[in-house]
Design a protein around this motif. Structure first.
Motif, PDB file in Angstrom:
ATOM      1  N   LYS A   1     -27.345  41.904  18.201  1.00  0.00           N
ATOM      2  CA  LYS A   1     -27.169  40.479  17.879  1.00  0.00           C
ATOM      3  C   LYS A   1     -25.707  40.067  17.753  1.00  0.00           C
ATOM      4  O   LYS A   1     -25.316  39.001  18.201  1.00  0.00           O
ATOM      5  N   GLY A   2     -24.898  40.889  17.107  1.00  0.00           N
ATOM      6  CA  GLY A   2     -23.522  40.486  16.861  1.00  0.00           C
ATOM      7  C   GLY A   2     -22.521  40.980  17.884  1.00  0.00           C
ATOM      8  O   GLY A   2     -21.323  40.749  17.733  1.00  0.00           O
ATOM      9  N   SER A   3     -22.990  41.653  18.927  1.00  0.00           N
ATOM     10  CA  SER A   3     -22.052  42.236  19.890  1.00  0.00           C
ATOM     11  C   SER A   3     -21.652  41.224  20.960  1.00  0.00           C
ATOM     12  O   SER A   3     -22.223  40.135  21.069  1.00  0.00           O
ATOM     13  N   GLY A   4     -20.690  41.619  21.767  1.00  0.00           N
ATOM     14  CA  GLY A   4     -20.252  40.742  22.846  1.00  0.00           C
ATOM     15  C   GLY A   4     -21.114  40.836  24.085  1.00  0.00           C
ATOM     16  O   GLY A   4     -21.012  39.992  24.982  1.00  0.00           O
ATOM     17  N   LEU A   5     -22.004  41.834  24.163  1.00  0.00           N
ATOM     18  CA  LEU A   5     -22.816  42.020  25.363  1.00  0.00           C
ATOM     19  C   LEU A   5     -23.677  40.801  25.710  1.00  0.00           C
ATOM     20  O   LEU A   5     -23.731  40.400  26.875  1.00  0.00           O
ATOM     21  N   PRO A   6     -24.390  40.197  24.734  1.00  0.00           N
ATOM     22  CA  PRO A   6     -25.196  39.026  25.093  1.00  0.00           C
ATOM     23  C   PRO A   6     -24.354  37.842  25.575  1.00  0.00           C
ATOM     24  O   PRO A   6     -24.848  36.999  26.322  1.00  0.00           O
ATOM     25  N   ILE A   7     -23.101  37.787  25.157  1.00  0.00           N
ATOM     26  CA  ILE A   7     -22.226  36.700  25.601  1.00  0.00           C
ATOM     27  C   ILE A   7     -21.840  36.918  27.063  1.00  0.00           C
ATOM     28  O   ILE A   7     -21.852  35.992  27.877  1.00  0.00           O
ATOM     29  N   LEU A   8     -21.513  38.159  27.417  1.00  0.00           N
ATOM     30  CA  LEU A   8     -21.201  38.470  28.819  1.00  0.00           C
ATOM     31  C   LEU A   8     -22.398  38.165  29.713  1.00  0.00           C
ATOM     32  O   LEU A   8     -22.250  37.534  30.773  1.00  0.00           O
ATOM     33  N   SER A   9     -23.595  38.588  29.306  1.00  0.00           N
ATOM     34  CA  SER A   9     -24.773  38.345  30.142  1.00  0.00           C
ATOM     35  C   SER A   9     -25.054  36.852  30.269  1.00  0.00           C
ATOM     36  O   SER A   9     -25.465  36.368  31.332  1.00  0.00           O
ATOM     37  N   ARG A  10     -24.802  36.103  29.207  1.00  0.00           N
ATOM     38  CA  ARG A  10     -25.050  34.654  29.262  1.00  0.00           C
ATOM     39  C   ARG A  10     -24.149  33.988  30.295  1.00  0.00           C
ATOM     40  O   ARG A  10     -24.594  33.135  31.074  1.00  0.00           O
ATOM     41  N   TYR A  11     -22.869  34.380  30.318  1.00  0.00           N
ATOM     42  CA  TYR A  11     -21.947  33.828  31.318  1.00  0.00           C
ATOM     43  C   TYR A  11     -22.369  34.237  32.727  1.00  0.00           C
ATOM     44  O   TYR A  11     -22.361  33.426  33.652  1.00  0.00           O
TER      45      TYR A  11
ATOM     46  N   ILE B   1     -25.170  32.301  38.028  1.00  0.00           N
ATOM     47  CA  ILE B   1     -26.118  32.367  39.152  1.00  0.00           C
ATOM     48  C   ILE B   1     -27.308  31.426  38.940  1.00  0.00           C
ATOM     49  O   ILE B   1     -28.312  31.533  39.628  1.00  0.00           O
ATOM     50  N   GLY B   2     -27.163  30.525  37.952  1.00  0.00           N
ATOM     51  CA  GLY B   2     -28.171  29.480  37.764  1.00  0.00           C
ATOM     52  C   GLY B   2     -29.358  29.869  36.903  1.00  0.00           C
ATOM     53  O   GLY B   2     -30.425  29.252  37.021  1.00  0.00           O
ATOM     54  N   LEU B   3     -29.187  30.861  36.024  1.00  0.00           N
ATOM     55  CA  LEU B   3     -30.282  31.271  35.132  1.00  0.00           C
ATOM     56  C   LEU B   3     -29.875  31.093  33.678  1.00  0.00           C
ATOM     57  O   LEU B   3     -28.693  31.165  33.335  1.00  0.00           O
ATOM     58  N   LYS B   4     -30.880  30.848  32.831  1.00  0.00           N
ATOM     59  CA  LYS B   4     -30.628  30.674  31.398  1.00  0.00           C
ATOM     60  C   LYS B   4     -31.236  31.854  30.636  1.00  0.00           C
ATOM     61  O   LYS B   4     -32.431  32.130  30.775  1.00  0.00           O
ATOM     62  N   GLN B   5     -30.415  32.487  29.857  1.00  0.00           N
ATOM     63  CA  GLN B   5     -30.800  33.735  29.197  1.00  0.00           C
ATOM     64  C   GLN B   5     -32.023  33.582  28.289  1.00  0.00           C
ATOM     65  O   GLN B   5     -32.919  34.425  28.298  1.00  0.00           O
ATOM     66  N   ASP B   6     -32.048  32.530  27.520  1.00  0.00           N
ATOM     67  CA  ASP B   6     -33.129  32.385  26.541  1.00  0.00           C
ATOM     68  C   ASP B   6     -34.302  31.544  27.031  1.00  0.00           C
ATOM     69  O   ASP B   6     -35.264  31.334  26.302  1.00  0.00           O
ATOM     70  N   GLU B   7     -34.212  31.075  28.270  1.00  0.00           N
ATOM     71  CA  GLU B   7     -35.317  30.291  28.829  1.00  0.00           C
ATOM     72  C   GLU B   7     -35.990  31.024  29.998  1.00  0.00           C
ATOM     73  O   GLU B   7     -37.214  30.952  30.156  1.00  0.00           O
ATOM     74  N   ASP B   8     -35.193  31.696  30.800  1.00  0.00           N
ATOM     75  CA  ASP B   8     -35.737  32.364  31.984  1.00  0.00           C
ATOM     76  C   ASP B   8     -36.154  33.814  31.722  1.00  0.00           C
ATOM     77  O   ASP B   8     -36.761  34.448  32.585  1.00  0.00           O
ATOM     78  N   PHE B   9     -35.820  34.325  30.543  1.00  0.00           N
ATOM     79  CA  PHE B   9     -36.188  35.690  30.180  1.00  0.00           C
ATOM     80  C   PHE B   9     -36.797  35.703  28.777  1.00  0.00           C
ATOM     81  O   PHE B   9     -36.553  34.788  27.986  1.00  0.00           O
ATOM     82  N   LYS B  10     -37.570  36.708  28.485  1.00  0.00           N
ATOM     83  CA  LYS B  10     -38.035  36.926  27.117  1.00  0.00           C
ATOM     84  C   LYS B  10     -36.958  37.770  26.430  1.00  0.00           C
ATOM     85  O   LYS B  10     -37.028  38.996  26.383  1.00  0.00           O
ATOM     86  N   SER B  11     -35.961  37.079  25.917  1.00  0.00           N
ATOM     87  CA  SER B  11     -34.769  37.751  25.417  1.00  0.00           C
ATOM     88  C   SER B  11     -35.035  38.513  24.122  1.00  0.00           C
ATOM     89  O   SER B  11     -35.681  38.000  23.203  1.00  0.00           O
ATOM     90  N   ILE B  12     -34.519  39.737  24.072  1.00  0.00           N
ATOM     91  CA  ILE B  12     -34.616  40.576  22.877  1.00  0.00           C
ATOM     92  C   ILE B  12     -33.193  40.875  22.412  1.00  0.00           C
ATOM     93  O   ILE B  12     -32.353  41.322  23.202  1.00  0.00           O
ATOM     94  N   TYR B  13     -32.923  40.595  21.125  1.00  0.00           N
ATOM     95  CA  TYR B  13     -31.623  40.906  20.541  1.00  0.00           C
ATOM     96  C   TYR B  13     -31.821  41.967  19.472  1.00  0.00           C
ATOM     97  O   TYR B  13     -32.637  41.806  18.564  1.00  0.00           O
ATOM     98  N   LEU B  14     -31.091  43.039  19.587  1.00  0.00           N
ATOM     99  CA  LEU B  14     -31.326  44.235  18.790  1.00  0.00           C
ATOM    100  C   LEU B  14     -30.597  44.206  17.452  1.00  0.00           C
ATOM    101  O   LEU B  14     -29.508  43.634  17.336  1.00  0.00           O
ATOM    102  N   ASP B  15     -31.199  44.842  16.456  1.00  0.00           N
ATOM    103  CA  ASP B  15     -30.514  45.039  15.181  1.00  0.00           C
ATOM    104  C   ASP B  15     -29.516  46.188  15.295  1.00  0.00           C
ATOM    105  O   ASP B  15     -28.470  46.180  14.664  1.00  0.00           O
TER     106      ASP B  15
END
Length: 326
Positions: free
Chosen positions: A149-159, A164-178
């Protein structure tokens, strides 16, 4: 006057004797004190704690006046505010959160400074070897672990996905890890179709690649890389060399950025200078300790910094002395 001279000579002799008893240390040696430096990393199981522990071990061995103490945190998103409130001395921060903080995206521009570039972080997905998914778009609608949740990885994937025209939290069943280390098991037992990560030597990729069933990597193709870079120009084309992971015979082209060790603005110049000098002298030892840390060099730091003025003044002083920066 003669008595005064005799007294002074006696004091000097006593001082010289004390220095001799202390192993011949000079006054300058006696003035050097040990600097304890807190280093924020991230959650266990991810790449930052691995790097942070190696960084601390090598620098502490190279300079006995340093005591760098790694501390697990929630990652980049927590490290930045902790640095800004002097809750940490230095901390590991991924490229995208660093960029947003420096540029003032969604917040006021930070006054934190770069101590060193860590390593480049090409982003990609990993799936089980028997997975039917071959491309990023194949993963649309699937559960994907995008990192802690607090890492930079989800930010990189979001960009990357936005490019490429996809939304991380709408086009995928996004899981953020503890915990970053929980991701591989979720892919292996089917709770997630893929795990997103970045870098060479990243523990999640290593765990997946070494699993009994093996793994495959999915990265943006050449056309997707071009689209992302056209929209988000701060992202760089990066390559994962062949055989970086088990059963990865070919190089993988992707995009990403450089992660940094950032310092609180109030870190004294002399401490930053000492860290930079010690690190420069220990580049070879750090490379031997951790392959991905081979990119942690003074030259790469000067090249990776978005602006040379973002480098800590104490570090810049040392870089100018050794000719890394003019």
């Amino acid at each position: 006057m003669k008595l005064a001279h005799i007294v002074c000579a006696g004091v000097l002799l006593l001082a010289g004797g004390a220095a001799a008893q202390d192993g011949g240390k000079t006054a300058g040696d006696m003035a050097i004190t040990k600097s304890t430096i807190s280093l924020g990393t991230a959650t266990p199981g991810g790449g930052f704690p691995v790097y942070g522990n190696a960084f601390a071990e090598v620098l502490n061995a190279a300079d006995p006046t340093l005591s760098i103490e790694p501390r697990n945190t929630k990652g980049s998103s927590e490290n930045i505010p902790l640095l800004e409130t002097d809750g940490l001395d230095i901390a590991l921060v991924a490229g995208e959160p660093s960029y947003e903080a420096f540029m003032g995206i969604g917040r006021a521009p930070t006054r934190l400074k770069i101590l060193t570039a860590m390593y480049s972080s090409p982003g990609m997905f990993v799936v089980r070897a028997d997975s039917p998914y071959k491309t990023i778009r194949d993963l649309v609608g699937q559960p994907v672990a995008f990192g802690a949740k607090g890492s930079g990885l989800p930010i990189l994937s979001r960009y990357m996905l936005d490019g490429i025209g996809l939304k991380q939290d709408e086009d995928f069943k996004s899981i953020y890890l503890d915990r970053a280390g929980d991701g591989p098991a979720m892919v292996q037992d089917g709770r997630a179709a893929a795990l997103w990560g970045a870098g060479i030597g990243w523990p999640g990729f290593k765990s997946m690649a070494e699993s009994p069933g093996g793994a495959r990597f999915i990265a943006p193709d050449a056309g997707e890389i071009a689209k992302v870079r056209a929209k988000h120009t701060f992202l760089k084309p990066l390559t994962v060399p062949a055989n970086s992971y088990p059963n990865q015979p070919a190089a993988i082209d992707s995009i990403g950025s450089w992660s940094f060790v950032l310092a609180r603005e109030s870190l004294p110049d002399d401490v930053a200078y000492r860290l930079a000098k010690t690190l420069h002298g220990a580049e070879g030892a750090l490379c031997k300790k951790l392959p991905q840390a081979c990119e942690t060099t003074a030259v790469n730091t000067a090249a990776a910094a978005p602006n040379v003025q973002l480098i800590h003044p104490g570090v810049l002083k040392y870089f100018r002395e050794v000719g890394v920066v003019k």
